[in-house]
Scaffold this active site. Sequence first.
Site, PDB file in Angstrom:
ATOM      1  N   GLU A  94      11.147 -10.215 -19.184  1.00  0.00           N
ATOM      2  CA  GLU A  94      10.234  -9.517 -20.101  1.00  0.00           C
ATOM      3  C   GLU A  94      10.993  -9.293 -21.403  1.00  0.00           C
ATOM      4  O   GLU A  94      12.014  -8.602 -21.376  1.00  0.00           O
ATOM      5  CB  GLU A  94       9.820  -8.164 -19.513  1.00  0.00           C
ATOM      6  CG  GLU A  94       8.815  -8.296 -18.387  1.00  0.00           C
ATOM      7  CD  GLU A  94       8.598  -7.001 -17.601  1.00  0.00           C
ATOM      8  OE1 GLU A  94       8.004  -7.078 -16.521  1.00  0.00           O
ATOM      9  OE2 GLU A  94       9.035  -5.915 -18.077  1.00  0.00           O
ATOM     10  N   ARG A  99       4.060  -3.442   4.856  1.00  0.00           N
ATOM     11  CA  ARG A  99       5.061  -3.543   5.927  1.00  0.00           C
ATOM     12  C   ARG A  99       4.555  -2.806   7.164  1.00  0.00           C
ATOM     13  O   ARG A  99       4.679  -3.265   8.281  1.00  0.00           O
ATOM     14  CB  ARG A  99       6.389  -2.938   5.469  1.00  0.00           C
ATOM     15  CG  ARG A  99       7.227  -3.885   4.628  1.00  0.00           C
ATOM     16  CD  ARG A  99       8.471  -3.199   4.092  1.00  0.00           C
ATOM     17  NE  ARG A  99       8.164  -2.079   3.194  1.00  0.00           N
ATOM     18  CZ  ARG A  99       9.075  -1.480   2.434  1.00  0.00           C
ATOM     19  NH1 ARG A  99      10.329  -1.878   2.461  1.00  0.00           N
ATOM     20  NH2 ARG A  99       8.741  -0.465   1.655  1.00  0.00           N
ATOM     21  N   MET A 122       0.842  -1.201   0.000  1.00  0.00           N
ATOM     22  CA  MET A 122       0.000   0.000   0.000  1.00  0.00           C
ATOM     23  C   MET A 122       0.877   1.251   0.000  1.00  0.00           C
ATOM     24  O   MET A 122       0.767   2.123   0.865  1.00  0.00           O
ATOM     25  CB  MET A 122      -0.950  -0.028   1.205  1.00  0.00           C
ATOM     26  CG  MET A 122      -2.066   0.997   1.133  1.00  0.00           C
ATOM     27  SD  MET A 122      -3.412   0.560   0.019  1.00  0.00           S
ATOM     28  CE  MET A 122      -4.839   0.867   1.086  1.00  0.00           C
ATOM     29  N   GLY A 123       1.775   1.322  -0.973  1.00  0.00           N
ATOM     30  CA  GLY A 123       2.566   2.536  -1.152  1.00  0.00           C
ATOM     31  C   GLY A 123       1.748   3.523  -1.968  1.00  0.00           C
ATOM     32  O   GLY A 123       0.520   3.484  -1.958  1.00  0.00           O
ATOM     33  N   HIS A 181       4.425  -4.701 -19.949  1.00  0.00           N
ATOM     34  CA  HIS A 181       4.971  -3.723 -18.990  1.00  0.00           C
ATOM     35  C   HIS A 181       4.671  -2.291 -19.441  1.00  0.00           C
ATOM     36  O   HIS A 181       5.576  -1.500 -19.701  1.00  0.00           O
ATOM     37  CB  HIS A 181       6.484  -3.921 -18.792  1.00  0.00           C
ATOM     38  CG  HIS A 181       6.985  -3.297 -17.512  1.00  0.00           C
ATOM     39  ND1 HIS A 181       8.075  -3.762 -16.821  1.00  0.00           N
ATOM     40  CD2 HIS A 181       6.557  -2.231 -16.801  1.00  0.00           C
ATOM     41  CE1 HIS A 181       8.282  -3.022 -15.735  1.00  0.00           C
ATOM     42  NE2 HIS A 181       7.380  -2.085 -15.710  1.00  0.00           N
ATOM     43  N   ARG A 219       6.582  -6.383  -9.997  1.00  0.00           N
ATOM     44  CA  ARG A 219       7.699  -6.951 -10.743  1.00  0.00           C
ATOM     45  C   ARG A 219       7.411  -8.446 -10.900  1.00  0.00           C
ATOM     46  O   ARG A 219       6.852  -9.071 -10.001  1.00  0.00           O
ATOM     47  CB  ARG A 219       9.033  -6.783 -10.011  1.00  0.00           C
ATOM     48  CG  ARG A 219       9.622  -5.379 -10.113  1.00  0.00           C
ATOM     49  CD  ARG A 219      10.146  -5.106 -11.516  1.00  0.00           C
ATOM     50  NE  ARG A 219      10.725  -3.772 -11.655  1.00  0.00           N
ATOM     51  CZ  ARG A 219      10.032  -2.679 -11.972  1.00  0.00           C
ATOM     52  NH1 ARG A 219       8.731  -2.732 -12.163  1.00  0.00           N
ATOM     53  NH2 ARG A 219      10.648  -1.518 -12.093  1.00  0.00           N
TER      54      ARG A 219
END
Lengths: 327, 271
Positions: free
Chosen positions: B218, B127, B104-105, B237, B189
């Site tokens: 990728e 975190r 949840m950034g 991406h 990622r």
Amino acid sequence: MAGELPGLLVNEIGGVHGILRGHVAFLKKHFYLITMKEFLENRKHMSKKVQAIYLWWHKPVIDKELLQSLPNLKVIANSGVGMDHLDLKLVASFGVKMANAPCAVSSSTADTGMALLLASARRLVEGYHIAISSGIEYREADFLGVEVTGATLGIIGMGSIGYKIALRAKAFEMNILYHNRTQRKEHEEQAVGATYCKKIDNLLQQADFVMVVVSLTPQTHKLIGKRELELMKPTATLINISRGAVVDQEALVTALQTGVIRAAALDVTYPEPLPRDHTLLKLKNIIITPHLGIKTDKATYMITEEAVENILAALNGLPIPSEVLPS
Amino acid sequence: MWYHKPVIKEELLQSLPNLKIVASSGVGIDHLDLNLLSSYGVKLSNTPFVVSTDTADLGMALMLASSRRLVEGHQMAVSPDTEYFPANWLGAEVSGATLGIVGMGTVGYKVAERAKAFEMKILYHNRNQRNKEEESAVGAIYCKKIDDLLQQSDFVLLSVVLTPQTQKLIGKRELALMKPTATLINISRGLVVDQEALVEALQNKVIKAAALDVTYPEPLPRDHPLLKLKNVIITPHIGSATEKTRRLMMENMMESIQAGLTGLPIPNEVL
């Protein structure tokens, strides 16, 4: 006929066009189900039993002949909100009431509008094909879409579906314009930050995304034609989740081919499906989906629940929650 | 650096005595050896905030496309073999469903803001817990244990930074905890997910579907099983791939480089 459930006529059950099998148990709790096949095979016996019809994907077709053969028909309930496939005056002339299912469809259709807007803006379908193609390596650095956050969305038709789209678009910090037969109340506008455009031209000239969410009526037939497409920005995207006939398809083809607008995303066309050789199917800057606006387990079930509620009200002489009157 | 190239190795650093700064496009810096750079006295910058809304938008796009079967639907609509659209061809509803955000950034929070408007129930694992105001603004409920989030979510969206701790964060165990009707969305990622475990989970219907903007590598090798699965959407991406954002990224990088070359404080410096 004490103790017998009222007869509900449906086109067919199951298969690719019929009433969903998962809904049958619920329907049978309230009605004696009669399919068109059973009705046609046994008209004499069945015709008096039918008190209601549940239309599923516009079938069975309601014509004068059918109405004449159902003396006890009281109500026709439509799955979905659009009623353009029905001759409302004809039905009313037989004293038969009509209802649609506006509540059940709104979230699901609004989600579809947003899904198409996002997929088109970010070139999701093209990107998917590039990602999985067995061809030569792709040059991803060139692959760019257009921004959704902060862009201007013009909503044509601010009914319950259009309003739910506005609620969703607001969370993407979109600037929202809308055009509607009537202006919404001030608090409704403020809740979504929407600005009314009395003239559709103003909306078309400013919008990055034009979302068409009107009902199909004689007035909205070919509402978006050559003139309207040319008023749009060349960087703009047209999204149609209403009815195919609201857009002049030939004019749309030309506009997409000549860069008059950037792209289109259509959940609805005329007809559905399009003929396999139709030019729209070949264009690179278009996404077409198979009228999936309400095609989720949840929405379809809610539609049937809403239809049953309307039918039962009609049969009991009570006010019908979503009654549709001939205008 | 654009799309992680040129690759920064010791050899390159040794051959560039006057190199002062590396400006990396995008927010991820997992492709760089920070200790190596700093040992050569070279500064580093990224473009963290400008990518957030586009990436959040793409997360929403993937969730909607997957649940409503948009890619399949398009194929049906344009296929030369299509004669009719079956009434029993259905997708799953997004409105009112439960979204579990892992990470949840800035990006994760923007996804939450968007999902709230779809009346989704929002769970998140991070975190650190966000403060009460932030949580109530989006109606998000903290799951200290990722298991709780995985067990309850209809959609699991990954928006973590790739670190040694988040590598293979989603593996066989986590996939098995998810509902069989759930969809995994990855906009972080490729390495955050154990790809082999994911293939197995999708093939055995342990989860319903996946939508991935990122993979490892990728692009994937052309014979990779993920490319063949019907219940997978992959995009190349494109999280930050809009004209406006790419231009802003470039402007940010220019600012960082100019500051780095003139010895001024560097905007978006990574320490």
